[in-house]
Write a protein that holds these residues in place. Structure first.
Motif, short mmCIF file in Angstrom:
data_model
loop_
_atom_site.label_atom_id
_atom_site.label_comp_id
_atom_site.label_asym_id
_atom_site.label_seq_id
_atom_site.Cartn_x
_atom_site.Cartn_y
_atom_site.Cartn_z
N ARG A 1 48.00 55.98 48.24
CA ARG A 1 49.25 55.26 48.49
C ARG A 1 50.08 55.96 49.56
O ARG A 1 50.66 55.33 50.45
CB ARG A 1 50.01 55.16 47.17
CG ARG A 1 51.39 54.56 47.27
CD ARG A 1 52.40 55.65 47.22
NE ARG A 1 53.75 55.09 47.16
CZ ARG A 1 54.76 55.72 46.65
NH1 ARG A 1 54.58 56.92 46.11
NH2 ARG A 1 55.95 55.20 46.67
N ALA A 2 50.12 57.31 49.51
CA ALA A 2 50.87 58.07 50.51
C ALA A 2 50.26 57.89 51.90
O ALA A 2 50.97 57.73 52.89
CB ALA A 2 50.90 59.54 50.12
N ARG A 3 48.92 57.90 51.97
CA ARG A 3 48.24 57.72 53.26
C ARG A 3 48.56 56.35 53.85
O ARG A 3 48.82 56.21 55.04
CB ARG A 3 46.72 57.86 53.07
CG ARG A 3 46.23 59.29 52.92
CD ARG A 3 46.40 60.08 54.20
NE ARG A 3 45.91 61.43 54.09
CZ ARG A 3 44.71 61.85 54.47
NH1 ARG A 3 43.85 60.99 54.99
NH2 ARG A 3 44.37 63.11 54.35
N MET A 4 48.54 55.32 53.03
CA MET A 4 48.79 53.97 53.52
C MET A 4 50.25 53.80 53.96
O MET A 4 50.55 53.02 54.87
CB MET A 4 48.45 52.94 52.44
CG MET A 4 46.96 52.80 52.17
SD MET A 4 46.57 51.39 51.10
CE MET A 4 46.83 50.02 52.22
N ALA A 5 51.15 54.55 53.32
CA ALA A 5 52.56 54.42 53.65
C ALA A 5 52.91 54.99 55.02
O ALA A 5 53.84 54.53 55.67
CB ALA A 5 53.41 55.09 52.58
N GLY B 1 51.56 49.41 51.66
CA GLY B 1 51.17 50.46 50.71
C GLY B 1 51.57 50.13 49.28
O GLY B 1 51.20 50.85 48.35
N ASN B 2 52.32 49.01 49.11
CA ASN B 2 52.75 48.69 47.75
C ASN B 2 51.58 48.24 46.87
O ASN B 2 51.61 48.43 45.65
CB ASN B 2 53.83 47.61 47.76
CG ASN B 2 54.57 47.53 46.44
OD1 ASN B 2 55.03 48.53 45.90
ND2 ASN B 2 54.66 46.34 45.87
N SER B 3 50.55 47.64 47.50
CA SER B 3 49.36 47.27 46.71
C SER B 3 48.70 48.52 46.15
O SER B 3 48.28 48.56 44.99
CB SER B 3 48.38 46.49 47.58
OG SER B 3 47.99 47.25 48.71
N ALA B 4 48.65 49.57 47.00
CA ALA B 4 48.10 50.85 46.52
C ALA B 4 49.02 51.45 45.47
O ALA B 4 48.57 52.07 44.51
CB ALA B 4 47.93 51.82 47.69
N ASN C 1 42.53 48.59 53.80
CA ASN C 1 42.82 48.36 52.38
C ASN C 1 42.57 49.65 51.59
O ASN C 1 42.18 50.68 52.16
CB ASN C 1 41.99 47.21 51.82
CG ASN C 1 40.49 47.40 52.04
OD1 ASN C 1 39.94 48.45 51.76
ND2 ASN C 1 39.85 46.38 52.60
N ILE C 2 42.78 49.58 50.29
CA ILE C 2 42.67 50.77 49.45
C ILE C 2 41.26 51.35 49.47
O ILE C 2 41.06 52.56 49.60
CB ILE C 2 43.07 50.42 48.00
CG1 ILE C 2 44.52 49.94 47.95
CG2 ILE C 2 42.89 51.61 47.07
CD1 ILE C 2 44.89 49.27 46.66
N ILE C 3 40.26 50.47 49.35
CA ILE C 3 38.86 50.92 49.33
C ILE C 3 38.51 51.62 50.64
O ILE C 3 37.82 52.65 50.66
CB ILE C 3 37.89 49.73 49.10
CG1 ILE C 3 38.25 48.99 47.79
CG2 ILE C 3 36.45 50.22 49.05
CD1 ILE C 3 38.15 49.86 46.55
N HIS C 4 39.02 51.08 51.75
CA HIS C 4 38.77 51.67 53.06
C HIS C 4 39.33 53.10 53.15
O HIS C 4 38.71 53.99 53.73
CB HIS C 4 39.40 50.79 54.15
CG HIS C 4 39.09 51.24 55.54
ND1 HIS C 4 39.93 51.03 56.61
CD2 HIS C 4 38.01 51.91 56.04
CE1 HIS C 4 39.40 51.55 57.70
NE2 HIS C 4 38.24 52.09 57.39
N VAL C 5 40.50 53.31 52.54
CA VAL C 5 41.09 54.66 52.53
C VAL C 5 40.18 55.63 51.80
O VAL C 5 39.88 56.72 52.29
CB VAL C 5 42.48 54.65 51.85
CG1 VAL C 5 43.10 56.05 51.90
CG2 VAL C 5 43.41 53.66 52.51
N PHE C 6 39.71 55.25 50.63
CA PHE C 6 38.82 56.10 49.85
C PHE C 6 37.55 56.44 50.63
O PHE C 6 37.13 57.61 50.71
CB PHE C 6 38.43 55.41 48.53
CG PHE C 6 39.41 55.63 47.42
CD1 PHE C 6 39.59 56.89 46.85
CD2 PHE C 6 40.14 54.57 46.91
CE1 PHE C 6 40.49 57.09 45.83
CE2 PHE C 6 41.05 54.76 45.88
CZ PHE C 6 41.22 56.02 45.33
N ILE C 7 36.92 55.41 51.21
CA ILE C 7 35.65 55.61 51.92
C ILE C 7 35.84 56.51 53.14
O ILE C 7 35.10 57.47 53.35
CB ILE C 7 35.06 54.24 52.34
CG1 ILE C 7 34.65 53.44 51.10
CG2 ILE C 7 33.86 54.44 53.27
CD1 ILE C 7 34.24 52.01 51.40
#
Length: 327
Positions: free
Chosen positions: A159-163, A95-98, A172-178
């Motif tokens: 970022r919170a979701r990925m953590a 999640g640090n990339s986010a 990845n970040i784009i996948h979270v948004f989609i």
């Protein structure tokens, strides 16, 4: 060749006649532009260095914030160790990339906005060119934090979701948004926005206020205009400790609302979330869960952030002076 006379900029007025812009005005505009750019660059670097340094502790804190598990230093250590054994060392920075995608623009905007708000409020209250009095100093910090939070909020939610999710869920970040947009709707990207803004007002206000105040007191008592780096770290640590302690319950509420879609809860409002947390886990153990870790993580992060910003600003100004002398 130089003739010893500084040329002024020439412009055309509406009638086609040439008008001469005073050199002072032009140089002042260039100076302000460079100041904004310096603030943006210094703020971006400050945020990136600080957040990367405490990323494993930050991820651990978020996991406890959004679960009903009891927090303790021993349990936090166990969680970090289990994560390391099961998923590898680098997973501690999941999640640090986010975080970087969010914190670089957030910190850049916040620090730059703070410098600009100080100038605006200084002119409004009659303190242009000198240190602001307490109220405008507090207001400048709150406005800076609010501005940055409003412009970068969806990145904080991602970022919170990925953590708190396994890497199989979001690649990845784009996948979270989609995936969030499809499954939960676009408005989900701003879930938890209200407690974020309510929390950032005291957090940013108190943090900047404390840091600026300590620097002012230091200059008055030591006679040195610039503190040593370790003194800046100490001032920033105090600022982070006070700021995060004041706004922590709203930080817990924000994380609960942000991650509701993956934890099975249906938090709908700030008061409703607070009530549910208190009923299930108690006032202290619920709304202040992970605060002791924040007392370790927060001062380190804020201290590094403020120190990096100040030192980078000083370095960039020196480089610009050297460049102008060479020209």
């Amino acid at each position: 060749m130089e003739n010893g006379i500084k040329e002024s900029k020439v412009n055309l007025n509406r009638n086609g006649a040439h008008t001469v812009l005073p050199t002072a005005v032009v140089s002042e505009g260039n100076k302000n532009g460079k100041g904004v750019l310096n603030s943006l660059m210094s703020g971006a670097l400050a945020g990136a260095v600080a957040k990367t340094a405490v990323a494993p502790l930050d991820r651990t804190k978020i996991i406890f914030q959004v679960s009903s598990n009891r927090f303790s230093a021993k349990e936090a250590y166990k969680l970090i160790y289990r994560t390391y054994l099961n998923e590898g060392f680098l997973s501690l920075w999941r999640g640090n990339s986010a975080t970087m995608v969010r914190v670089i623009p957030y910190a850049a905007i916040q620090f730059c906005a703070h410098e600009q708000y100080k100038k605006l409020l200084g002119g409004y209250f009659g303190f242009q060119g000198s240190v602001l009095t307490p109220f405008p100093r507090l207001l400048a910090g709150s406005l800076a934090g609010t501005t940055a939070a409003m412009l970068t909020y969806p990145l904080d939610l991602v970022r919170a979701r990925m953590a708190v999710t396994p890497k199989e869920m979001y690649s990845n970040i784009i996948h979270v948004f989609i995936r969030m947009s499809k499954e939960e709707g676009l408005k989900t990207l701003y879930r938890g926005f209200a407690p974020t803004i309510l929390g950032v007002i005291p957090y940013a206000g108190i943090s900047f206020f404390t840091y600026e105040t300590l620097k002012k007191l230091h200059a008055e008592h030591s006679g040195r205009t610039q503190p040593y780096p370790f003194e800046r770290l100490l001032f920033g640590a105090c600022a982070g400790l006070l700021g995060q302690s004041a706004s922590y319950p709203l930080d817990v509420v924000r994380r609960r609302m942000q991650t509701a879609g993956v934890t099975g809860h249906t938090y709908g409002s700030i008061l409703g979330t607070m009530r549910e947390v208190v009923v299930e886990e108690g006032f202290i153990h619920g709304l202040y869960k992970g605060l002791s870790m924040n007392w370790v993580k927060g001062p380190i992060a804020v201290g590094i952030s403020f120190t990096t910003f100040d030192l980078t600003q000083i370095l960039l100004k020196k480089l610009q002076k050297m460049s102008s002398v060479q020209r």
